[in-house]
Every structure is written in C-alpha cells, then in structure tokens.
Design a protein around this motif. Sequence first.
Motif, short mmCIF file in Angstrom:
data_model
loop_
_atom_site.label_atom_id
_atom_site.label_comp_id
_atom_site.label_asym_id
_atom_site.label_seq_id
_atom_site.Cartn_x
_atom_site.Cartn_y
_atom_site.Cartn_z
N ARG A 511 0.79 -1.15 0.08
CA ARG A 511 -0.03 -0.04 0.02
C ARG A 511 0.83 1.07 0.13
O ARG A 511 2.10 1.46 0.70
N GLU A 512 0.36 2.31 -0.70
CA GLU A 512 1.05 3.51 -0.85
C GLU A 512 1.17 4.09 0.52
O GLU A 512 0.37 4.37 1.28
N GLY A 513 2.61 4.59 1.11
CA GLY A 513 2.69 4.99 2.31
C GLY A 513 2.75 4.12 3.47
O GLY A 513 2.81 4.54 4.49
N ASP A 514 2.66 2.74 3.23
CA ASP A 514 2.88 1.80 4.42
C ASP A 514 3.32 0.75 3.68
O ASP A 514 2.66 -0.36 3.37
N GLU A 515 4.52 0.36 3.94
CA GLU A 515 5.21 -0.74 3.14
C GLU A 515 4.90 -1.80 4.14
O GLU A 515 5.43 -3.15 3.72
N GLN A 516 4.32 -1.90 5.14
CA GLN A 516 4.15 -3.04 5.94
C GLN A 516 2.93 -3.77 5.58
O GLN A 516 2.47 -4.88 6.13
N ARG A 517 2.08 -3.03 4.72
CA ARG A 517 0.79 -3.36 4.29
C ARG A 517 0.92 -4.17 3.05
O ARG A 517 0.71 -3.54 1.81
N ALA A 518 1.28 -5.42 2.93
CA ALA A 518 1.57 -5.89 1.62
C ALA A 518 0.33 -6.65 0.94
O ALA A 518 -0.64 -6.94 1.68
N VAL A 519 0.16 -6.72 -0.24
CA VAL A 519 -0.85 -7.23 -0.99
C VAL A 519 -0.49 -8.18 -1.98
O VAL A 519 0.36 -7.85 -2.83
N LEU A 520 -1.20 -9.43 -2.28
CA LEU A 520 -1.14 -10.10 -3.35
C LEU A 520 -2.31 -10.20 -4.34
O LEU A 520 -3.34 -10.84 -3.86
N SER A 521 -2.13 -9.76 -5.36
CA SER A 521 -3.57 -9.21 -6.23
C SER A 521 -3.64 -10.36 -7.29
O SER A 521 -3.62 -10.37 -8.41
N PHE A 522 -3.87 -11.60 -6.48
CA PHE A 522 -4.26 -12.75 -7.42
C PHE A 522 -5.65 -12.57 -8.13
O PHE A 522 -6.55 -11.97 -7.60
N LEU A 579 -2.67 -12.66 2.04
CA LEU A 579 -2.99 -14.08 1.37
C LEU A 579 -3.58 -13.91 0.07
O LEU A 579 -3.72 -15.19 -0.68
N GLY A 580 -3.99 -12.58 -0.38
CA GLY A 580 -4.24 -12.46 -1.84
C GLY A 580 -5.90 -12.90 -1.71
O GLY A 580 -6.11 -13.26 -2.93
N THR A 581 -6.53 -12.86 -0.80
CA THR A 581 -7.97 -13.07 -0.83
C THR A 581 -8.72 -11.90 -1.30
O THR A 581 -8.57 -10.77 -0.75
N PRO A 582 -9.21 -11.94 -2.60
CA PRO A 582 -9.72 -10.87 -3.28
C PRO A 582 -10.99 -10.11 -2.52
O PRO A 582 -11.31 -9.26 -2.88
#
Length: 645
Positions: A511-522, A579-582
């Motif tokens: 997430r922009e401005g928060d590198e600790q909030r990772a996202v897996l866009s499956f 986890l990539g949960t959409p």
Amino acid sequence: MTAFNRSSLEELLKKRFFYAPSFQAYGGVAGFYDYGPPGCALQSNIIDLWRKHFVLEEEMLEMDGAIITLADVLKTSGHVDKFTDWMVKDVKTGDIFRADHLVENVIETRLDGDKQARLTTENDATSQKDKKKKKGTVQAVKLEDSTKAEYEEILAKIDNYTGTELGEIIRNHNIKSPETGNDLTEPVEFNLMFESSIGPTGHLKGYLRPETAQGQFLNFKKFLEFNNDKMPFASASIGRSFRNEISPRSGLLRVREFTMAEIEHYVDPNNKKHVRFDEVKDVKLSLLPRYIQSEGKTVPVELAIGEAVEKKIVDNETLGYFLARTHLFLTMLGVKPDRLRFRQHMPNEMAHYACDCWDAEIQSSYGWIECVGCADRSAYDLTVHTNRTKEKLIVRESLAEPLVYDKTVLEINKKIFGPKFRQNAKIVEEYLTNLNEEQLEALKKELEDGNGKTMVSCADGNQYEISSDFLTIQKQTITEHVREYIPNVIEPSFGIGRILYSLIEHVYWTREGDEQRAVLSFPPRVAPFKCLLVPLSNNPAFSKLTRDLSSKLRKLHISIKVDDSSNSIGRRYSRNDELGTPFAITIDFQSVNDGTVTLRERDSTKQIREKIDTILQVLNDLVDEDVTWEEVLSKYPTFVQQELD
C-alpha cells in the motif's frame, strides 16, 4: 506502489506459510519444499485452470502414470545418456556449481556494476571507504566498451555453449568460486536423474521420472484406440517429476522435486496445420527468435502468431497454436504480459529430439526464467520405443486411392543367416532391419564394391561380415491401400512451481505510504481463498449468521477463511490481503437487524452493502469472473466506512 523488495516478499511467504524448506527441523536439503495451506490452494487452482484451459477445452485424453520408470525406458528415450548439465567445482572446498548459471550470474553482476559506475557522476562525494564493495552489494566498476559488448553477447548465447566453451569463458574472464574466490575445475557432465531399484533383489534398475512424457508415449496405442483411431489428438498428464539439480538455488525456480503438466499433441508429419489456428492467429506474442540471439541481442519482436508461422519463424501451425494458447493461459493467471516472452532454442541448446522449440520465459527478480517449454519433438520418441520394443506405435490410415511407389527393401534368407551368426543373429538382424532406405542403398553399394562382402558395426560394439549370399537389397514397387506413419509430437511442458512463484512476484505490491501492508493481487479464479468472512467481534449475536453464511458459501463452492479473532477489522483485512484473498464479507450489528452485509474488494478496498442473497450472487459472479468489480460498483452504491487499524 513502492519498488519491489524480494526479501520482504520472501519474509511474507514464510510468515504466511505459502511454502517452506522441507525437513527444516533436520537442517533441510536444498531443492525440496513443502507447500502450506495457501501455497497448496494456489497450486491446486493453477492446475485446475490449466485442466480447464487445455484438457477440457481441447478434449485431451488425460492419464496418470507411474513415477518410478524402468531404466530401459529412459535408456531408449536418451535420458540416461543425454539428460545432463555441466558442473564445476571449487578446487579447494569442493563446492559445486552449475557452470552456465555461474557464468550467467557473474557476468550479470559485472554488468550491473558497470551500470552503476556509469551512473556515478564525477562530483560524487561518496568516500573511498563507502565505495568499497560490501557483502551482498554490487561493486561499481566501469567496463571497457568492448568487454561490455562481449559480456552481453555471452548472456544472449548462454544456453548454446558446450562444456568446453563454458570452460574457456570461465578462464578467459577470470571467473572464480563466488564464495571463496578459488579457481574452478573444468566443466564435467552430470546426469540429472535420481537412480533407484525395483524389488528386493535390486537387480531391476529404475529412475524417478524426469518428466511425465514417456508414460504417455508408451500408451500411445491405447490412446489412439480410445480416440476411435482419429488423428490428430492430444494426451495430457499432471504429476511429480524429479531432477537431481547440481546446485539448486533461487527457491521454487530450481528444485529437485516438482509438479509438471505436460501435453503430447500427436499430428500427421505431413500436415501440422491446426483446425483452430484461426482462433489465435491474431494473438500477439513477444518473440525472441534464434536469429536475434545469434547476433548477441536479447530485444524481442512483437508479432501476431499467424505472421510468425507464415514467415516460418515458428515452424508450424500446431506449435504456433500452443504458443498462443500458453500466452493466454499465463496472462489469465495474472502474469504480466510485458514480463513474458517466448525464446527460441539455439541449435546447440535444442533437445536431441526436437526440430523446433520455444520457451515461455517469465521475468522475475531472478531474471528471465523458463516456465514452459513448447517443443516439436518430431517422431523421435515413438520411433525409438517402436524400434526397441517391436510394438508398432503407428497410425494406420485408409487411403481413398492406392499409393504406388518404389522402395528399397531388405530381404534376409534366415535359413542361411541364422546358422551363420548363431547367438549373434538377433543383434545383426536388428542392425540391418533398422536401416533406412538411404542406408540400405549405401550397404548395397558396399556389397557390390566388395565382391558381395562388407563389414558392419553393431550395437554390441563388434564388427560382423555381411554377405550377399544371405540377403538381398533391391527396389520393389509397393502398392499401399493403407498408409502407416509414426506421428510427430508437439509438446507443451509446464513447470507449475516456477509459474506459481513468478505469478506471486507479479501480483505482489504494498500500500502506498505503508510498506508493511503487503498485497497479493491474485485474480479471483486462482486466489488461495476467495472470500474472508469477518464477524465484527466475537459477540454471540454474530455466531448464527456467521455459520449460516459459511454454509451458503460452501454450497456455492467458494473457498472461505473465517477470521473471528480479536484483532481490529482493518488488521484482519490486512492479514488476508497478504494471502491474496480478493473479497471480504463483514457481519456487524446492522447485519443482525436487517440482513445486510458489506462486501469489500481487496485492491481498491471499496465496499458495497446489500442484502445477503444479493451479496452472495454478486460474489459468485465475481469469483467466476463473469463480472468485474468496476461493473459491480456501477450497479450498486459504494458503502463508505473507514477501515480501522
């Protein structure tokens, strides 16, 4: 989005147990990995999509073959003699490296150092101390233009070098053992198969299969009969394969046990057109043909597959069809099109059986990695197994009109031949009957020039005298009402683990401005879990509604994860973004009162609020990818609610 950080991604995958090194409690063994819950689900979803995209769509005949393969089978196929890589050793420590990978890594590192040096300005105030190479960093050293050009040419041709040529590159460019700086041995061949034995005596030799293909070839007659003797057709197999990699590194990209999904498409060697080629002829691919690589370049060209086949860049329609279908499959998974290319094999790199071969390579932080191989294996496999077993793996085709032609034919007088060679008769007969027309004509000339006698070398290494007294070689007019031929095989072979890891890199961001909030866009169709079910709290008022919703989602075959922990809603959303949960359904007090819930989309974090039945229908359509989230937002009002950390 921030710049890609591989170490952060690897930490995430480890934390969420996508996969982990096998036998970790015992120190682990390089090249073996265990998949955890999300990794297992992701792999299963990739395989499921592969089966739908290829097996079901193309009406392929699927089989599941034995993993242990008889040694004679792999001897016949050429794997025992030719399934090798080049390895080098540190002369002092004995550490082993795969030669081409070591050269590639060192050259790439030096080019990276050159790039950094060229970016450094003359006014750079960095201290000499800071300029010194630190462990894990690239040393900025400017290369001579001629050296830089030579390095780029080496990389372009890296897959085409022999062991001798790799040894010369290592010596000429002063390439040392990466950890110690010690000298390296000359490259030697190493067979990549795991040897085993079958039965208690150990006399019956076997190998863990290096591919699933051989089991399919050996069952060709059964496939053909099952398909009502109709050609062309394809068989398919998904399963474990094993390769004893020299020095497995790079995580899932180079392992010793892995899942393969392979297709063997059988075609008439005189007609390699594909009935559905028109459906894909306009699909544009990023192609790196061998003529570009031979010039020391690696910039691909973008061409429609129809044009590539027409110009004979790709050998035939069927091979081109599967290249296009592979492109569609990988991009459907979520692989970025601008980081996908198809590279043609160089002549020396070509497998011993292939007449044309292309690799689908996906770019990751490890560089361009082969994830799919698409080869025209010609008639090699079915031919060698036919010759070895004497079981004809052929197609018989009734001809509308008889085919009349002259053919050079060998006839053996076995009454004389048998007593002449005695126990060696079978070896000599096999040699003679395996000769093609050109070879028979050459043998006939030798007999004529040698007054009816000549010497031949047979498979046992011995020479035998052949005489025209017990055999004749002559032209005969053949009339055929049935044509017999050995099919050619087009083989797309998919490395599921490599595709899985490359996909993870392509869909990872923060997430922009928060590198600790990772996202897996499956994409929804391959995401490990499709929906997160989130009760606002562990208040008993939410329990029944949570159970009812869980039951309804299971009946829709939508994989869910219930998170009723005490963490904040925002934190629970964030954990499942990793986890990539959409999608996520949230149950709150309003849900209990009026039967409405919110549906949140992972990437945008936007939500809608509707009745449960409406949400379930919308979710089902989203998971099946019948609608997009943008289309949902155009139909239903956005629900505004701040995500609390």
